[in-house]
Design an enzyme around this catalytic site. Structure first.
Site, mmCIF file in Angstrom:
data_model
loop_
_atom_site.group_PDB
_atom_site.id
_atom_site.type_symbol
_atom_site.label_atom_id
_atom_site.label_comp_id
_atom_site.label_asym_id
_atom_site.label_seq_id
_atom_site.Cartn_x
_atom_site.Cartn_y
_atom_site.Cartn_z
ATOM 1 C CG HIS A 74 -1.820 -1.337 0.549
ATOM 2 N ND1 HIS A 74 -2.274 -0.137 1.206
ATOM 3 C CD2 HIS A 74 -2.884 -2.406 0.711
ATOM 4 C CE1 HIS A 74 -3.198 -1.039 1.874
ATOM 5 N NE2 HIS A 74 -3.567 -1.897 1.809
ATOM 6 C CG HIS A 157 -5.354 3.142 4.677
ATOM 7 N ND1 HIS A 157 -4.070 2.756 5.472
ATOM 8 C CD2 HIS A 157 -4.572 3.158 2.719
ATOM 9 C CE1 HIS A 157 -3.392 2.391 4.923
ATOM 10 N NE2 HIS A 157 -3.043 2.616 3.704
ATOM 11 C CD GLU A 159 -0.575 3.729 8.818
ATOM 12 O OE1 GLU A 159 0.272 3.572 7.867
ATOM 13 O OE2 GLU A 159 -0.608 4.720 10.110
ATOM 14 C CB THR A 197 2.434 6.048 9.310
ATOM 15 O OG1 THR A 197 1.893 4.827 8.135
ATOM 16 C CG2 THR A 197 3.064 5.134 10.167
ATOM 17 C CB SER A 255 -0.276 2.451 -2.429
ATOM 18 O OG SER A 255 0.963 3.507 -2.347
ATOM 19 C CB SER A 299 4.230 0.040 -1.240
ATOM 20 O OG SER A 299 2.802 0.283 -2.053
HETATM 21 FE FE1 SF4 Z 1 4.454 2.296 5.526
HETATM 22 FE FE2 SF4 Z 1 6.942 2.522 4.563
HETATM 23 FE FE3 SF4 Z 1 6.400 4.163 6.064
HETATM 24 FE FE4 SF4 Z 1 7.021 1.868 7.613
HETATM 25 S S1 SF4 Z 1 8.701 2.828 6.667
HETATM 26 S S2 SF4 Z 1 4.901 3.221 7.811
HETATM 27 S S3 SF4 Z 1 5.794 0.501 6.015
HETATM 28 S S4 SF4 Z 1 5.534 3.683 4.324
#
Ligand code: SF4
Length: 341
Positions: A74, A157, A159, A197, A255, A299
Site C-alpha cells: 500500500h 482491508h 488482509e 497484522t 496503508s 510500505s
Molecule cells: Fe505486513 Fe510487513 Fe508486517 Fe509482513 S512484516 S505483516 S508485510 S507490515
C-alpha cells in the site's frame, strides 16, 4: 516540489512577497529532525517488491506481462514505480488473461482467489507476507477445532478479506470493544481470536481484554499476530513523537500501519500528519516546530523520507538525529517460484 522548496529558500525568495511565499517564509527557522528507527520498509514489503522486480527482469524483452492483483504493497510511489517498469496492476483476476503470470500482493488472498487462479491456469507467484500466511494458517486451525474465530481487524482491508476467506462460515470480524459486547456465538466455550497484522497495539489490547472478559476460555494465537514491524514502528514513533513538537509520517492513505503511526502519535498528544511524500508538507504544520519527529510506514521507501528531510532543509538549517528503539534483523527469502529460475 522538494527541489522547489529548497530552491526558494536558497534563493532567498521566501520573503519576497505573495501569500504563499509569506506563509513559507514564516516557517523558516533552524530545526532538529528526530528520525524514528525502525521506520520504512519491513521484510514482507521488501520481499514483495523484490518478487515483482525479479519477474519484470525475467520477462523483460518477452511478450509476457507481469500482472499484480491489487497494489503489491500500500504505497502509491512503489506502485507507480513498478508500473513505469512494466507491471500491470489489476483489481481482480478477471482482468488477467488466461495462462498469464500474476502476483498476489503482500496482504494475502482468500482461498477463493487461489481457486479461481488455478481454474484459469494462471501462473501464480505468491508475494503474501509470511506473517500474514501465519494468520491464515491459524484461522484454518482454529476453525478446524470447531471454534468461532473472532478476527480483530478493519472491515474492507485486503488482509482482512483474505483472512476472513479462510473460514468464512466460522469467522466473525470485530473492530472495537463495542463489537465484542454485541457478539453472538453458537458456543461461548469454543471461541478463538486472531488479529490483523497492522493494528495499533494499544487499541487491539483493549479489544482483546474485552474478548477475554466476555469469553474467559477464549484462545488466541501462540505468538502475537500484530507483526514485529508494526510493533517496532509504533514504539519508535511514540518515542520520537514524545520528544517532538510535530510528527510527520510518510505513507499512503490506504496503508494501515502508516495511518496507525499517525493516530498513535496524536494519542500521545503530539500533532501528527500523514504525507505521501515531501509535497504533502504544509508550512503551518512545521512553522513553529523546533523538533520534527519523522517516521515512515512499513510500505514507504526510505528515499521518500530523505526527500522530506531535504524539503525541511529548505526551511532553514536541519540537524538530523536518529532515535533507535530496536534494531531489526528480520529478512524473508523469496518464494520458490521466483528463486527457482
Ligand atoms: Fe505486513 Fe510487513 Fe508486517 Fe509482513 S512484516 S505483516 S508485510 S507490515
Amino acid at each position: 516540489m522538494v527541489l522547489a522548496v529548497g530552491a526558494m529558500a536558497s534563493a532567498g525568495l521566501l520573503g519576497a512577497g505573495g501569500p504563499v511565499r509569506a506563509v513559507w517564509a514564516r516557517a523558516v527557522r533552524p530545526r532538529t529532525v528526530l528520525l524514528a528507527s525502525p521506520r520504512s520498509l519491513c521484510a514482507g514489503v521488501e520481499r514483495a517488491i523484490e518478487v515483482v522486480e525479479t519477474l519484470l527482469e525475467r520477462y523483460s524483452g518477452t511478450d509476457r506481462a507481469v500482472f499484480v492483483r491489487k497494489q503489491i504493497v500500500h504505497n502509491t510511489h512503489v506502485v507507480r514505480d513498478l508500473e513505469s517498469r512494466g507491471a500491470v496492476f489489476v483489481d481482480e483476476l478477471d482482468e488477467v488473461p488466461d495462462g498469464a503470470v500474476v502476483v498476489f500482493s503482500a496482504h494475502g488472498v482468500s482461498p477463493a482467489v487461489r481457486e479461481e487462479a488455478a481454474r484459469r491456469g494462471l501462473e501464480v507467484v505468491d508475494a503474501t507476507c509470511p506473517l500474514v500466511t501465519k494468520v491464515h494458517a491459524e484461522a484454518r486451525r482454529f476453525a478446524a477445532r470447531r471454534d468461532t474465530v473472532v478476527l480483530v481487524g478493519h472491515a474492507g482491508h485486503e488482509e482482512v478479506e483474505g483472512t476472513l476467506g479462510e473460514a468464512p462460515q466460522a469467522t466473525v470480524l470485530v473492530q472495537s470493544p463495542g463489537d465484542v459486547a454485541a457478539l453472538r456465538v453458537p458456543d461461548p466455550g469454543r471461541v478463538s481470536y486472531l488479529t490483523q497484522t497492522t493494528l495499533a497495539l494499544d487499541e487491539t489490547a483493549e479489544v482483546i481484554t474485552a474478548l477475554k472478559k466476555r469469553f474467559p476460555g477464549i484462545r488466541g494465537p501462540g505468538s502475537d499476530d500484530i507483526c514485529y514491524a508494526t510493533t517496532n514502528r509504533q514504539h519508535a514513533v511514540q518515542a520520537v513523537a514524545a520528544r517532538a513538537d510535530v510528527a510527520l509520517v510518510v505513507g499512503s492513505g490506504n496503508s494501515s500501519n502508516s495511518v496507525r503511526l499517525v493516530e498513535l502519535a496524536r494519542r500521545g498528544g503530539t500533532p501528527a500528519y500523514l504525507i505521501d511524500d515531501a509535497t504533502g508538507i504544509r508550512p503551518e504544520w512545521v512553522r513553529d516546530a523546533d523538533v520534527v519527529g519523522l517516521s515512515a510506514g512499513a510500505s514507504a521507501p526510505q528515499a521518500l523520507v530523505d526527500e522530506v528531510i531535504v524539503a525541511l532543509g529548505g526551511l532553514g538549517p536541519v540537524t538530523v538525529r536518529e532515535h533507535t528503539t530496536v534494531t531489526e534483523t528480520v529478512a524473508f527469502g523469496l518464494p520458490a517460484a521466483v528463486r527457482s529460475q
